[in-house]
Write a protein that holds these residues in place. Structure first.
Motif, PDB file in Angstrom:
ATOM      1  N   ALA A  72     101.415  17.215 136.303  1.00 31.88           N
ATOM      2  CA  ALA A  72     102.765  16.656 136.178  1.00 31.88           C
ATOM      3  C   ALA A  72     102.757  15.401 136.844  1.00 31.88           C
ATOM      4  CB  ALA A  72     103.795  17.716 136.799  1.00 31.88           C
ATOM      5  N   VAL A  73     102.260  15.260 138.117  1.00 30.60           N
ATOM      6  CA  VAL A  73     102.059  14.052 138.901  1.00 30.60           C
ATOM      7  C   VAL A  73     101.310  12.881 138.029  1.00 30.60           C
ATOM      8  CG1 VAL A  73     102.079  12.959 140.981  1.00 30.60           C
ATOM      9  CG2 VAL A  73     102.723  15.153 140.946  1.00 30.60           C
ATOM     10  N   GLN A  74     100.368  13.448 137.269  1.00 25.33           N
ATOM     11  CA  GLN A  74      99.350  12.428 136.641  1.00 25.33           C
ATOM     12  C   GLN A  74     100.367  11.781 135.540  1.00 25.33           C
ATOM     13  OE1 GLN A  74      96.168  11.108 137.078  1.00 25.33           O
ATOM     14  NE2 GLN A  74      95.449  13.391 137.168  1.00 25.33           N
ATOM     15  N   GLY A  75     101.034  12.594 135.009  1.00 27.77           N
ATOM     16  CA  GLY A  75     102.271  11.967 133.983  1.00 27.77           C
ATOM     17  C   GLY A  75     103.307  10.968 134.671  1.00 27.77           C
ATOM     18  N   LEU A  76     103.489  11.367 135.670  1.00 33.43           N
ATOM     19  CA  LEU A  76     104.356  10.283 136.414  1.00 33.43           C
ATOM     20  C   LEU A  76     103.734   9.093 136.912  1.00 33.43           C
ATOM     21  CD1 LEU A  76     107.203  10.856 137.358  1.00 33.43           C
ATOM     22  CD2 LEU A  76     106.532  11.627 139.574  1.00 33.43           C
ATOM     23  N   ILE A  78     101.406   7.838 135.251  1.00 29.62           N
ATOM     24  CA  ILE A  78     101.150   6.892 133.935  1.00 29.62           C
ATOM     25  C   ILE A  78     102.622   6.004 133.863  1.00 29.62           C
ATOM     26  CG2 ILE A  78     101.262   6.931 131.274  1.00 29.62           C
ATOM     27  CD1 ILE A  78      99.447   9.481 131.458  1.00 29.62           C
ATOM     28  N   LEU A  79     103.691   6.677 134.067  1.00 31.14           N
ATOM     29  CA  LEU A  79     105.034   6.132 133.931  1.00 31.14           C
ATOM     30  C   LEU A  79     105.400   5.174 135.035  1.00 31.14           C
ATOM     31  CD1 LEU A  79     107.507   6.098 132.076  1.00 31.14           C
ATOM     32  CD2 LEU A  79     108.321   7.772 133.754  1.00 31.14           C
ATOM     33  N   ILE A  80     105.178   5.732 136.337  1.00 31.82           N
ATOM     34  CA  ILE A  80     105.419   4.594 137.516  1.00 31.82           C
ATOM     35  C   ILE A  80     104.240   3.912 137.812  1.00 31.82           C
ATOM     36  CG2 ILE A  80     106.089   4.885 139.771  1.00 31.82           C
ATOM     37  CD1 ILE A  80     107.654   7.382 139.294  1.00 31.82           C
ATOM     38  N   GLY A  81     102.961   4.552 138.110  1.00 33.10           N
ATOM     39  CA  GLY A  81     102.016   3.858 138.517  1.00 33.10           C
ATOM     40  C   GLY A  81     101.429   2.885 137.811  1.00 33.10           C
ATOM     41  N   TYR A  82     101.439   3.059 136.627  1.00 32.72           N
ATOM     42  CA  TYR A  82     100.737   2.065 135.511  1.00 32.72           C
ATOM     43  C   TYR A  82     101.700   1.322 134.929  1.00 32.72           C
ATOM     44  CZ  TYR A  82      96.441   4.729 136.225  1.00 32.72           C
ATOM     45  OH  TYR A  82      95.134   5.057 136.569  1.00 32.72           O
ATOM     46  N   THR A  83     102.905   1.891 134.569  1.00 35.61           N
ATOM     47  CA  THR A  83     103.886   1.128 133.662  1.00 35.61           C
ATOM     48  C   THR A  83     105.090   0.667 134.601  1.00 35.61           C
ATOM     49  OG1 THR A  83     103.421   2.707 131.865  1.00 35.61           O
ATOM     50  CG2 THR A  83     105.233   1.174 131.493  1.00 35.61           C
ATOM     51  N   LEU A  88     113.430   9.804 137.836  1.00 36.87           N
ATOM     52  CA  LEU A  88     113.855  10.984 138.802  1.00 36.87           C
ATOM     53  C   LEU A  88     113.997  11.920 138.067  1.00 36.87           C
ATOM     54  CD1 LEU A  88     116.131   9.143 141.437  1.00 36.87           C
ATOM     55  CD2 LEU A  88     113.935  10.349 141.766  1.00 36.87           C
ATOM     56  N   GLY A  89     113.444  12.232 136.601  1.00 39.55           N
ATOM     57  CA  GLY A  89     113.960  13.291 136.090  1.00 39.55           C
ATOM     58  C   GLY A  89     112.803  14.063 135.584  1.00 39.55           C
ATOM     59  N   HIS A  90     111.566  13.976 136.393  1.00 35.82           N
ATOM     60  CA  HIS A  90     110.237  14.562 136.003  1.00 35.82           C
ATOM     61  C   HIS A  90     110.504  16.215 135.927  1.00 35.82           C
ATOM     62  CE1 HIS A  90     106.441  13.252 134.437  1.00 35.82           C
ATOM     63  NE2 HIS A  90     105.777  14.261 135.156  1.00 35.82           N
ATOM     64  N   ALA A  91     111.140  16.658 137.026  1.00 39.01           N
ATOM     65  CA  ALA A  91     110.996  17.982 137.065  1.00 39.01           C
ATOM     66  C   ALA A  91     111.948  18.933 135.712  1.00 39.01           C
ATOM     67  CB  ALA A  91     111.857  18.432 138.281  1.00 39.01           C
ATOM     68  N   ALA A  92     112.843  17.806 135.327  1.00 34.94           N
ATOM     69  CA  ALA A  92     113.785  18.224 134.225  1.00 34.94           C
ATOM     70  C   ALA A  92     112.761  18.156 132.765  1.00 34.94           C
ATOM     71  CB  ALA A  92     114.931  17.566 133.865  1.00 34.94           C
ATOM     72  N   LEU A 243     104.098   9.713 126.982  1.00 34.63           N
ATOM     73  CA  LEU A 243     103.040  10.500 127.675  1.00 34.63           C
ATOM     74  C   LEU A 243     103.416  10.910 128.903  1.00 34.63           C
ATOM     75  CD1 LEU A 243     100.227   7.935 127.170  1.00 34.63           C
ATOM     76  CD2 LEU A 243     100.123  10.118 126.373  1.00 34.63           C
ATOM     77  N   SER A 244     104.292  10.420 129.512  1.00 33.48           N
ATOM     78  CA  SER A 244     104.842  11.057 130.956  1.00 33.48           C
ATOM     79  C   SER A 244     105.155  12.490 130.713  1.00 33.48           C
ATOM     80  CB  SER A 244     105.686  10.080 131.545  1.00 33.48           C
ATOM     81  OG  SER A 244     106.423  10.812 132.517  1.00 33.48           O
ATOM     82  N   ALA A 245     106.298  12.644 129.573  1.00 32.85           N
ATOM     83  CA  ALA A 245     106.886  13.894 129.389  1.00 32.85           C
ATOM     84  C   ALA A 245     105.949  14.802 128.810  1.00 32.85           C
ATOM     85  CB  ALA A 245     108.128  13.414 128.384  1.00 32.85           C
ATOM     86  N   LEU A 246     104.985  14.426 128.027  1.00 33.57           N
ATOM     87  CA  LEU A 246     104.139  15.497 127.566  1.00 33.57           C
ATOM     88  C   LEU A 246     103.181  15.997 128.700  1.00 33.57           C
ATOM     89  CD1 LEU A 246     102.287  14.751 124.462  1.00 33.57           C
ATOM     90  CD2 LEU A 246     100.555  15.098 126.390  1.00 33.57           C
TER      91      LEU A 246
END
Lengths: 370, 464, 391
Positions: A72-76, A78-83, A88-92, A243-246
């Motif tokens: 899950a955090v890997q996805g985060l 991609i969104l935060i770290g790279y892009t 704040l809605g990742h758990a959803a 990707l992040s949501a995936l």
């Protein structure tokens, strides 16, 4: 930066060597060896087939949880770290993945192996919808727009879809099986989750090295400049959201099937914030950041702090007689967690992975560190 | 320096020597534990409890822990479990399910594996239900969600045993009471107003609504919810009242019932709308919290609140269990605070007494502590009939996993000479508190005897 | 076509707004028409009153964001801490002189050393002033007037927490990634939770700050029986009304301070541009400290008001979460935005509760849906600063 540093005397002679992830034979042995060692762990527990309890059973659950949240955090990342788009809605999104897969399995009798990719893709689609505001909204405003996802998605799952999600009631999820083999036991789930986590991590690592990944980074560093360079900023932002949501969807699906029971309480705002914390602690924008962050926070809150508490509990009221021992008991876990986090942020504000890179470079360059 | 040290060591040694010599007190003879056939002296039995000590609903947990501690001291000083001493082992989950999972993993993987544990909330029970069965660990709880105790189909008893009746059965029991008192509640319409989530919505099921209808009680099909932090729930209450609700039923605790009562009193509906709730609403915390919410008669707004009271209550001083607990609470130094004299403290005591009885029975059967494992304890529990300190009756035979008797009670406030209930603010007993306010003394008046609750699980025997 | 749109932008944008509004009204008109007028009025009153506290919370978050550029997630726990400080000095009959002295000493020490380390204390005059302040505050904390004591205690506690968070948590991270700073406020909130629980425990306490109103003979609540078209009861809860008025007064006091005092002006300058402010000789560090202290005191006020209207419990910090949409709605940097945002969120919440009964749409859904819509139309909130981006 660090990627190009190799021990002296090691040279790339082919393009394949240049782009390989394991640059030296040592690296290769190390990473493969670690993976094999990891896969052997469940065999050595008391409940494993060999029946020798070399490894406490507790570790299996811990490793599984770390692996799921690492995805899950890997996805985060991609969104935060790279892009550079805060979410704040990742758990959803994890909830979407979990509920989609659970409903596919329950209502349509779909097997886990089909439900996993379908729910991941569906979650990606939901991520796209909530990524739409990123066209215009930036920074904290975007964080709050994604916070909206954190409230709107559970609301939709709880009320309009109550018929299939059970609303506030828990949902039982069947255990995955393959060719008649049931994966109900956590030692068996281990062999689904760990390889998947490794694959997802490698995929994330490679996405970061492709054209798309470089476009992500350029959007993060300066989206206006990126646009001027001919990068379709909006499209890449949406790709990052997808990707992040995936990734969140995969993690949510695994979480649902791992614990066999699903409830919305597992995907509250705290979890989103915690994942953000894990990413920052691990190091946003580093491939290893998610793993470090998840492992660190999990060990800290679930192992280290509970083991410290009994000793501190006795000391504090004797030092400060006005404190009520019962209050001390309850207060210590948030207190110690907050304290540890603060100290840690002051020492390593760029995350563990940043420290790790520095360490790695100095190791590779030894004894000449300049 | 050294002199003090020597003195200290000497003092400690004398202490150690004196301790075992001090005569062991005996339990009062009305506590009828099974006779010990084995001697477990020298061993320890942990009472493992993990729950929300620091999270949102912590104020109901803390008295539970105090109750555990006091009861463990009491029983240990009187022989423990056939000589074995109990120790308290609790962990905070902050109401966070992943922490619950972590705590469970930690405890369940200990060597030796725990043979029983105490759980906290409905959501925890629902999370751990399958795992407890898989790992073979029975658990005690004081929460009655159908899914936690009996699974999604309501018919598969798990390894979790509850000390209170199912929330949905309590709701049904309440409707029964309302239906039977038609002269007091003519044409009753119930509006369900509660917190969202596993606990708050536990009683609002189709089975309960159908059962209530069969008792002549209409339940409005749309329930209202509010959050523990909601500043004002006038709108939600008015929504229900506009639809014709004459009774508001709430499955909340502490600040929840107070919020409902506040809205009702503020709207001036005290005489037309009856407030009712789950067993946790009839609690000291509700009485004390409502001290700033005064109705037209000068009494706190929750005066007259109807609810379930499946336990004996502090005011029933003629009951020996309550007597004993009150004595211990009074003799503490300082005496137990009023806010700790609530239902959770009583439950803490009863659970420790349950431990003594369960382990004695199990040890007698398997012949020693080492042979006791989760399966053995579960065998004891699955055919267990006992009344811990006389506070409530348990009978876990035939796949029953919850306490099946309940009674309806009313929350009132004591009058000035404590001879009965106050009828208005002027004759009520008020205790000046340290914070300048005055507290009314909440008392719980049972209006029915203990009787069996209807079985309203999905597919339950009493579902119409 | 494109040029036509560009030329008439001034007309088209408001036109779009109006069309949007009409659509919105048309969507909700049937639901609204079904309601009794008295209920509509009632929800409006409740929404405004609830929104007042949201505004105050939003203001605290906005101040910190203006000063340090950080979104403060610890605001909720600052509220509860301040509320409990007030409770301790307001409700406890005998204050230990040590506790009072200790609190005064710590607060003054943090305030005096704001500029830099202990250097300030070597200066004789500063030392004298500081000592006088400690004694003065201690005496104030021991005065047997609960309300005064409570207010001084809450201000001290709030200032102490604000200064401490700024000094020990935010300052060490200046120049580090923004994420780290935001996470730091989260860490601070965990720490504050621990400290609060350690001192006061997990009990829920009704705060009797508004009960004098009843003793003064003011009806609680104000109840109006409507007639004719407005058939029905309309209530105005006295505690909420008092909290609302006090919240607006605190808001006004802050705005006056921000506008008319030299420190306020310096704060505005610093908020505009930290480096420039430093260049013209403003002590940025002092100003940051003051901003945090003020925000924390505002949080304490919000905590007291909310605690008085309901009760003090560990759930209270979640209220700050409810105010987040208010902050963003108004705009992260906008003080009037905080006011408007808070009130709008309060109203939206209550009307959603009224129009969509039984769905919890008011608390969970409506504020965020509104926020999404507003952000897509105005990415910087209603009153936020337009970002001008350069490469």
């Amino acid at each position: 930066m660090s990627a190009n540093i190799r021990p002296s005397g090691v040279f790339d002679t082919s393009y394949g060597q240049d782009i390989s992830i394991n640059r030296t034979r040592g690296d290769k042995w190390l990473s493969n060896g670690l993976l094999i060692a990891l896969l052997l762990v469940p065999l050595l527990t008391a409940e494993g087939p060999l029946g020798i309890s070399l490894v406490p059973q507790l570790w299996i659950g811990l490793i599984i949880r770390i692996a799921i949240f690492a995805i899950a955090v890997q996805g985060l990342n991609i969104l935060i770290g790279y892009t550079g788009q805060i979410s704040l809605g990742h758990a959803a999104f994890m909830a979407v993945g979990a509920y989609t897969s659970a409903i596919l399995a329950r209502e349509l009798g779909m097997s886990f192996w089909l439900a996993l990719p379908l729910s991941a893709l569906f979650t990606g689609g939901v991520g796209l919808i909530f990524g739409l505001p990123s066209l215009r909204v930036k920074g904290f405003y975007l964080a709050m727009a994604t916070l909206a996802a954190q409230f709107i998605i559970p609301w939709i799952l709880r009320y309009p879809l109550e018929g299939i999600t059970g609303g506030s009631r828990p949902l039982e999820v069947p255990a995955p099986s393959l060719f008649g083999l049931s994966f109900a036991h956590e030692n068996a789930m281990f062999y689904i989750i760990i390889p998947l986590a490794v694959i997802m991590a490698l995929a994330a690592r490679n996405i970061a090295r492709t054209r798309v990944g470089r476009a992500f980074v350029s959007v993060r560093d300066n989206d206006l400049a990126a646009e001027l360079l001919g990068i379709n900023v909006f499209s890449y932002k949406l790709q990052a959201f997808f990707l992040s949501a995936l990734y969140a969807g995969v993690a949510g699906c695994l979480l649902a099937f791992e614990s066999n029971s699903l409830s919305l309480d597992k995907f509250l705002l705290d979890r989103s914030i915690e994942m953000l914390a894990m990413l920052v602690i691990g190091g946003a924008g580093f491939p290893l950041g998610p793993l470090f962050g998840v492992a660190f926070v999990n060990l800290l809150t679930q192992n280290i702090i509970p083991s410290i508490i009994p000793s501190v509990k006795g000391v504090l009221p004797s030092l400060f007689p006005f404190l009520n021992p019962i209050n001390v008991d309850a207060a210590l876990s948030p207190l110690l967690f907050g304290l540890a986090l603060m100290v840690f942020l002051i020492i390593a504000p760029r995350g563990l992975a940043h420290r790790w890179e520095i360490l790695k470079i100095s190791w590779k360059l030894r004894p000449y560190s300049h | 320096m050294r002199k003090y040290l020597v003195l200290l060591i000497l003092a400690a040694l004398t202490g150690l020597l004196v301790l075992p010599v001090s005569a062991q007190e005996a339990l009062p003879d009305w506590i009828e534990h099974s006779a010990c056939e084995v001697d477990l002296t020298g061993s320890t039995i942990p009472i493992i409890h993990f729950g929300d000590i620091s999270g949102s609903f912590a104020f109901i947990t803390q008295p539970l822990l105090v109750g555990f501690a006091d009861a463990i001291d009491y029983f240990n000083a009187r022989g423990g479990i056939c000589g074995a001493t109990m120790i308290q082992d609790n962990r905070d989950t902050g109401g966070d399910l992943s922490q619950t999972q972590a705590a469970y993993d930690d405890y369940s993987s200990r060597e030796p594996k725990p043979s029983m544990m105490v759980l906290y909330a409905s959501a925890d029970a629902e999370l751990l239900r399958e795992q407890l069965i898989e790992d073979g660990i029975p658990a005690l709880i004081s929460a009655g969600s159908v899914e936690g105790l009996y699974g999604e189909d309501g018919q598969s008893p798990g390894w979790i045993y509850a000390a209170n009746p199912l929330y949905v059965d309590q709701f049904g029991n309440f409707c029964e009471y309302i239906g039977a008192n038609a002269e007091q509640f003519p044409a009753p319409v119930v509006g369900y107003i509660s917190w969202p989530g596993a606990f708050g919505e536990a009683a609002f099921t189709p089975e309960a609504i159908a059962y209530c209808a069969a008792q002549g009680v209409t339940v409005l099909p749309e329930n209202e919810s509010f959050l523990p932090i909601s500043t004002d729930i006038t709108t939600q209450v008015q929504n229900l009242v506009d639809q014709g609700a004459t009774i508001l039923y709430t499955n909340t605790l502490a600040s929840g019932p107070v919020a409902v009562a506040r809205a009702v009193v503020d709207l001036g509906l005290e005489d037309t709308v009856q407030i009712a709730g789950v067993n946790w609403t009839l609690d000291t915390s509700v009485g004390l919290l409502s001290r700033t919410v005064i109705g037209a008669d000068g009494l706190p707004a929750v005066d007259g609140l109807i609810g379930s009271m499946p336990f004996r209550w502090w005011t029933e001083r003629d009951q020996p269990g309550i007597q004993l607990i009150t004595e211990v609470a009074d003799s503490k130094e300082p005496p137990l605070e009023p806010q700790n004299r609530n239902i959770a403290y009583l439950l803490g005591w009863s659970i420790v007494d349950l431990y003594v009885e369960i382990y004695t029975q199990t040890a007698n059967r398997v012949g020693g502590l080492d042979a006791i494992d989760g399966a053995a304890v579960n065998e004891t529990l699955s055919n267990f009939s006992y009344s811990p300190l006389g506070l409530y009756d348990l009978n876990f035979a035939d796949g029953v996993r919850d306490a099946v008797t309940n009674r309806i009670a009313i929350m009132r406030f004591a009058n000035a000479d404590m001879s009965g209930v106050a009828t208005s603010g002027s004759d009520a007993l008020t205790l000046p508190l340290a914070d300048g306010t005055t507290a009314f003394l909440p008392i719980v008046v049972p209006v029915t005897e203990f009787e069996e609750t209807p079985d309203l699980r999905p597919g339950g025997a009493d579902v119409p | 076509m494109a040029s036509l749109v560009k030329q008439n932008q001034k007309i088209i944008t408001p036109l779009l707004w109006i069309i949007g509004l009409i659509v919105l009204v048309a969507l909700f008109a049937p639901a609204i028409a079904e309601q009794r007028p008295a209920r509509l009025v009632q929800s409006g009153i409740t929404g405004l009153l609830v929104g007042g506290v949201y505004s105050l919370i939003a203001l605290g978050i906005v101040i910190i964001n203006k000063a340090s550029g950080v979104f403060n997630f610890a605001h909720g726990w600052m509220m509860l801490f301040g509320g409990f400080m007030f409770y301790s000095f307001f409700s406890v009959a005998n204050i230990s002189p040590f506790a009072a002295g200790g609190l005064a000493l710590l607060t003054v020490l943090l305030a005096v050393t704001m500029v830099g380390a202990l250097r300030a204390l070597r200066d004789g005059r500063t030392l004298l002033v500081a000592a006088a302040a400690v004694v003065g505050v201690t005496l104030l904390l021991l005065v047997p007037i609960p309300m005064l004591r409570g207010v001084v205690g809450a201000i001290c506690g709030g200032a102490l927490i604000g200064l401490a968070v700024e000094r020990f948590a935010i300052r060490p991270l200046i120049g580090q990634p923004l994420f780290a700073m935001v996470l730091m406020t989260l860490a601070a909130s965990e720490l504050l939770q621990g400290i609060t629980q350690m001192i006061w425990g997990s009990v829920e306490l009704p705060l009797a700050v508004f009960s004098p109103l009843r003793e003064m003979g003011i009806p609680t609540p104000f109840r109006f029986e409507g007639t004719g078209a407005f058939e029905g009861t309309i209530i105005v809860r006295t505690e909420l009304l008092a909290a609302f008025i006090l919240a607006l007064l605190s808001f006004a006091a802050f705005v006056a301070f921000f506008r008319f005092t030299s420190v306020g002006l310096a704060m505005r300058a610093t908020a505009e541009n930290q480096k420039l402010a430093q260049a013209v000789g403003l002590r940025v560090r002092v100003i940051l400290g003051v901003a945090w202290a003020i925000a924390a005191v505002l949080a304490a006020v919000a905590g007291i008001l909310q605690g008085g209207a309901t009760s003090l419990s560990l759930n209270l910090p979640l209220l700050a979460l409810r105010a987040f949409p208010a902050v963003l709605l108004g705009g992260l940097e906008s003080v009037p935005g905080a006011l408007v945002g808070g009130l709008v969120i309060g109203l939206v919440q209550e009307y959603a509760n009224l129009l969509f009964p039984g769905t919890q749409a008011g608390t969970e859904l409506a504020p965020y849906v509104l926020l999404m819509i507003v952000l897509v139309i105005r990415p910087d909130g209603l009153f936020g600063q337009k970002r001008i981006e350069r490469i």
